[in-house]
Design a protein around this motif. Structure first.
Motif, PDB file in Angstrom:
ATOM      1  N   ARG A  68     105.080  -2.924  23.254  1.00 14.49           N
ATOM      2  CA  ARG A  68     104.017  -3.777  22.705  1.00 14.49           C
ATOM      3  C   ARG A  68     104.163  -5.208  23.203  1.00 14.49           C
ATOM      4  N   ARG A  69     105.404  -5.705  23.267  1.00 18.26           N
ATOM      5  CA  ARG A  69     105.590  -7.073  23.736  1.00 18.26           C
ATOM      6  C   ARG A  69     105.306  -7.197  25.220  1.00 18.26           C
ATOM      7  N   LEU A  70     105.708  -6.180  26.019  1.00 23.62           N
ATOM      8  CA  LEU A  70     105.414  -6.202  27.447  1.00 23.62           C
ATOM      9  C   LEU A  70     103.911  -6.298  27.676  1.00 23.62           C
ATOM     10  N   ALA A  71     103.145  -5.538  26.879  1.00 18.84           N
ATOM     11  CA  ALA A  71     101.684  -5.591  27.008  1.00 18.84           C
ATOM     12  C   ALA A  71     101.154  -6.960  26.616  1.00 18.84           C
ATOM     13  N   ARG A  72     101.677  -7.519  25.530  1.00 14.85           N
ATOM     14  CA  ARG A  72     101.201  -8.828  25.081  1.00 14.85           C
ATOM     15  C   ARG A  72     101.507  -9.908  26.100  1.00 14.85           C
ATOM     16  N   ASP A  73     102.727  -9.885  26.666  1.00 10.90           N
ATOM     17  CA  ASP A  73     103.129 -10.921  27.621  1.00 10.90           C
ATOM     18  C   ASP A  73     102.287 -10.897  28.888  1.00 10.90           C
ATOM     19  N   HIS A  74     101.748  -9.714  29.249  1.00 10.91           N
ATOM     20  CA  HIS A  74     100.963  -9.602  30.483  1.00 10.91           C
ATOM     21  C   HIS A  74      99.471  -9.441  30.217  1.00 10.91           C
ATOM     22  N   GLY A  75      99.058  -9.649  28.961  1.00 10.62           N
ATOM     23  CA  GLY A  75      97.636  -9.612  28.644  1.00 10.62           C
ATOM     24  C   GLY A  75      97.001  -8.241  28.771  1.00 10.62           C
ATOM     25  N   VAL A  76      97.772  -7.193  28.541  1.00  8.76           N
ATOM     26  CA  VAL A  76      97.242  -5.832  28.648  1.00  8.76           C
ATOM     27  C   VAL A  76      96.749  -5.376  27.283  1.00  8.76           C
ATOM     28  N   ASP A  77      95.497  -4.951  27.195  1.00  7.44           N
ATOM     29  CA  ASP A  77      94.930  -4.420  25.961  1.00  7.44           C
ATOM     30  C   ASP A  77      95.320  -2.949  25.861  1.00  7.44           C
ATOM     31  N   LEU A  78      96.156  -2.623  24.898  1.00  6.19           N
ATOM     32  CA  LEU A  78      96.653  -1.260  24.773  1.00  6.19           C
ATOM     33  C   LEU A  78      95.544  -0.257  24.487  1.00  6.19           C
ATOM     34  N   ARG A  79      94.418  -0.736  23.955  1.00  5.84           N
ATOM     35  CA  ARG A  79      93.311   0.187  23.658  1.00  5.84           C
ATOM     36  C   ARG A  79      92.663   0.747  24.912  1.00  5.84           C
ATOM     37  N   THR A  80      92.927   0.094  26.054  1.00  5.09           N
ATOM     38  CA  THR A  80      92.313   0.549  27.293  1.00  5.09           C
ATOM     39  C   THR A  80      93.179   1.544  28.050  1.00  5.09           C
ATOM     40  N   LEU A  81      94.397   1.824  27.535  1.00  9.11           N
ATOM     41  CA  LEU A  81      95.329   2.677  28.255  1.00  9.11           C
ATOM     42  C   LEU A  81      95.323   4.093  27.700  1.00  9.11           C
ATOM     43  N   ARG A  82      95.589   5.031  28.568  1.00 11.22           N
ATOM     44  CA  ARG A  82      95.779   6.425  28.177  1.00 11.22           C
ATOM     45  C   ARG A  82      97.269   6.732  28.296  1.00 11.22           C
ATOM     46  N   GLY A  83      97.876   7.074  27.175  1.00  7.97           N
ATOM     47  CA  GLY A  83      99.306   7.300  27.164  1.00  7.97           C
ATOM     48  C   GLY A  83      99.699   8.577  27.884  1.00  7.97           C
ATOM     49  N   SER A  84     100.802   8.510  28.611  1.00 10.60           N
ATOM     50  CA  SER A  84     101.309   9.685  29.336  1.00 10.60           C
ATOM     51  C   SER A  84     102.422  10.390  28.580  1.00 10.60           C
ATOM     52  N   GLY A  85     102.819   9.826  27.421  1.00  6.88           N
ATOM     53  CA  GLY A  85     103.885  10.430  26.647  1.00  6.88           C
ATOM     54  C   GLY A  85     103.386  11.555  25.765  1.00  6.88           C
ATOM     55  N   PRO A  86     104.286  12.191  25.007  1.00  5.79           N
ATOM     56  CA  PRO A  86     103.898  13.281  24.109  1.00  5.79           C
ATOM     57  C   PRO A  86     102.871  12.810  23.087  1.00  5.79           C
ATOM     58  N   GLY A  87     101.798  13.587  22.932  1.00  5.76           N
ATOM     59  CA  GLY A  87     100.763  13.238  21.964  1.00  5.76           C
ATOM     60  C   GLY A  87      99.998  11.996  22.331  1.00  5.76           C
ATOM     61  N   GLY A  88      99.963  11.650  23.623  1.00  3.68           N
ATOM     62  CA  GLY A  88      99.241  10.455  24.050  1.00  3.68           C
ATOM     63  C   GLY A  88      99.993   9.164  23.826  1.00  3.68           C
ATOM     64  N   LEU A  89     101.299   9.240  23.606  1.00  2.34           N
ATOM     65  CA  LEU A  89     102.105   8.057  23.371  1.00  2.34           C
ATOM     66  C   LEU A  89     102.093   7.151  24.599  1.00  2.34           C
ATOM     67  N   ILE A  90     101.831   5.864  24.371  1.00  7.86           N
ATOM     68  CA  ILE A  90     101.836   4.888  25.456  1.00  7.86           C
ATOM     69  C   ILE A  90     103.269   4.460  25.723  1.00  7.86           C
ATOM     70  N   THR A  91     103.724   4.647  26.939  1.00  6.74           N
ATOM     71  CA  THR A  91     105.099   4.344  27.309  1.00  6.74           C
ATOM     72  C   THR A  91     105.159   3.040  28.102  1.00  6.74           C
ATOM     73  N   ARG A  92     106.375   2.581  28.338  1.00  5.80           N
ATOM     74  CA  ARG A  92     106.562   1.362  29.131  1.00  5.80           C
ATOM     75  C   ARG A  92     106.012   1.554  30.540  1.00  5.80           C
ATOM     76  N   ARG A  93     106.168   2.741  31.078  1.00  5.88           N
ATOM     77  CA  ARG A  93     105.661   3.025  32.421  1.00  5.88           C
ATOM     78  C   ARG A  93     104.146   2.878  32.480  1.00  5.88           C
ATOM     79  N   ASP A  94     103.452   3.296  31.395  1.00  5.88           N
ATOM     80  CA  ASP A  94     101.999   3.164  31.370  1.00  5.88           C
ATOM     81  C   ASP A  94     101.589   1.700  31.439  1.00  5.88           C
ATOM     82  N   VAL A  95     102.292   0.846  30.687  1.00 10.08           N
ATOM     83  CA  VAL A  95     101.967  -0.578  30.702  1.00 10.08           C
ATOM     84  C   VAL A  95     102.298  -1.187  32.063  1.00 10.08           C
ATOM     85  N   GLN A  96     103.438  -0.804  32.638  1.00  9.13           N
ATOM     86  CA  GLN A  96     103.811  -1.332  33.952  1.00  9.13           C
ATOM     87  C   GLN A  96     102.800  -0.929  35.016  1.00  9.13           C
ATOM     88  N   THR A  97     102.306   0.299  34.930  1.00  9.76           N
ATOM     89  CA  THR A  97     101.301   0.749  35.886  1.00  9.76           C
ATOM     90  C   THR A  97     100.040  -0.087  35.773  1.00  9.76           C
TER      91      THR A  97
END
Length: 462
Positions: A180-209
């Motif tokens: 969550r902090r990585l997303a905030r620091d880089h201005g990434v809106d988590l609502r726009t991401l599709r999680g690649s983890g189990p059950g759609g979990l948003i992972t650090r890799r998703d934010v980095q991508t």
């Protein structure tokens, strides 16, 4: 009204100036006892439980998980009042709604926030199952920061964290506060991401991508950015601290290194003999080498020391330590750690082996305490586990010497005038030339090498 005491984040170790809150072990309104752990915080070395020296009712916390708190700034506030006064003391600690509209830096750490639900919580012993009620309007209630309606929106460090196991409608699946902090620091809106983890979990890799614009499936490192000149990867906390320590040691210490090859065949045989018959504590090569280093340091106390400097930073003296606190390098998922065996000179070989095993397990689990990571007077570095024969390591400041151990491999060796295949190890000794000359360093290394080649000879010095 009962007085409210603020407990500041203590010094968690040499060179550590801040820590990040991993999770709270208490909530606003909880009744705690003296020295009860209240939070898990992450430093550059380990995840540590922090106990609070005060008893009473928790009235305020420094922020949600993910907040970075500098050492010496308030971590938690506790009222000495009775549990029956909890509603009053919680309300008195609430931050004003005007201050709540300003989002401070995650590193501010000097604002205690009574964050939590809109209404004060009772201690667990007095809580009842809540009845459904309409959500209060923003800013309503006690003046505390209201819980965000959408967990996905990038939030300030004082936003209310979700309760474990709960998930509001429209929220996103993000478990880690670091993500969550990585997303905030880089201005990434988590609502726009599709999680690649189990059950759609948003992972650090998703934010980095999302940050790098990399094609899904490529490997983008943490904090990585791209440009026409190539890729820049930001240091994490562990690497930043290591870089500072290495730079200081190399900049201040006039170090030198000597090395020798030793026949370790008898050492391995002694290890096997000690472990035969189902010994209660398994003794490894590292414990035997630790025992040898302790014996050598007792013969050369100037190597178990630190350099004293004057106001201008110039070396002015030598402090010989009365105890041998032996550090050893341990590779962990977070990087290299150096746990310290306290009072190694008072332990026998089995005691050294048991403590090394305990500290190694704690290091790999990220559960070393600050006391277990600091205060070393000498370091044993077994880089042979990485498959290398030798190295000239950087001294672990403020220590003045370090023994390095390479891999033990079969090599041709002359025994009684005849060529034989023996198990050979290279030992290297790096020392601060301000505390001794080459003769002292060479004598130390030769003592250890002789003990490796004939472990029974060590009995003369025990």
């Amino acid at each position: 009204m009962a007085p409210v005491r603020a407990f500041a984040l203590p010094d968690l170790g040499e060179g550590l100036t801040s820590a990040e809150i991993v999770r709270w072990l208490v909530e606003v309104g909880d009744v705690i006892t003296i020295d009860q752990p209240v939070a898990e915080v992450e430093t550059a070395k380990a995840v540590v439980e922090v106990p609070c020296p005060y008893a009473g009712v928790v009235t305020a916390l420094a922020g949600p998980a993910g907040t970075t708190v500098p050492v010496g700034t308030p971590l938690i506030a506790v009222s000495a009042g009775e549990p029956g006064d909890v509603e009053a003391v919680v309300s008195s600690a609430a931050i004003s709604s005007a201050a709540a509209t300003t989002e401070p830096s995650p590193r501010a750490g000097n604002i205690l926030v009574g964050y939590g639900p809109a209404e004060p919580e009772l201690p667990r012993s007095r809580r009842r199952r809540p009845t459904p009620a309409p959500a209060p309007a923003p800013g309503a209630g006690s003046g505390r920061i209201p819980a965000p309606r959408d967990e996905a929106a990038p939030s300030g460090p004082h936003a209310a964290p979700p309760r474990p196991g709960s998930r509001a409608a429209g929220s996103v699946a993000v478990v880690s506060p670091l993500v969550r902090r990585l997303a905030r620091d880089h201005g990434v809106d988590l609502r726009t991401l599709r999680g690649s983890g189990p059950g759609g979990l948003i992972t650090r890799r998703d934010v980095q991508t999302s940050i790098t614009g990399a094609v899904p499936g490529t490997d983008a490192g943490p904090g990585t950015g791209t440009s026409l000149d190539g890729e820049v990867e930001a240091f994490d906390a562990v690497r930043r601290r290591a870089a500072r320590a290495f730079s200081r040691s190399r900049g201040e210490v006039p170090d030198a290194t000597c090395w020798v090859d030793a026949d370790a065949t008898a050492l391995l045989a002694a290890r096997d003999t000690l472990n035969a018959g189902g010994a209660e504590v398994r003794i490894g090569v590292l414990a035997l080498l630790a025992r040898m280093c302790v014996a050598a340091l007792l013969r050369a106390p100037e190597l178990n020391s630190s350099v004293v400097t004057d106001a201008s930073g110039q070396a002015s003296g030598l402090r010989r330590h009365g105890a041998v606190h032996l550090g050893f390098a341990a590779q962990t998922p977070r990087g290299l750690a150096v746990p310290v065996v306290r009072d190694a000179h008072r332990r026998d070989t089995a005691g050294l082996a048991a403590e090394i095993a305990r500290l190694t397990a704690a290091a790999r689990a990220g559960r070393l305490t600050p006391a277990e990571l600091t205060g070393g007077t000498f370091t044993l570095n077994n880089y042979g586990v990485f498959g290398v024969d030798g190295a000239a390591p950087i001294i672990n400041h403020p220590e003045t010497s370090m023994l390095g151990v390479g891999r033990i491999v079969p090599r041709p060796w002359v025994v009684d005038g005849a060529l034989a295949v023996r198990r050979v190890v290279q030992l290297s000794f790096t020392f601060d030339h301000r505390v001794c000359d080459g003769a002292t360093a060479g004598a130390f290394l030769r003592f250890v090498a002789d003990a490796v080649e004939d472990p029974t000879a060590l009995l003369r010095h025990l």
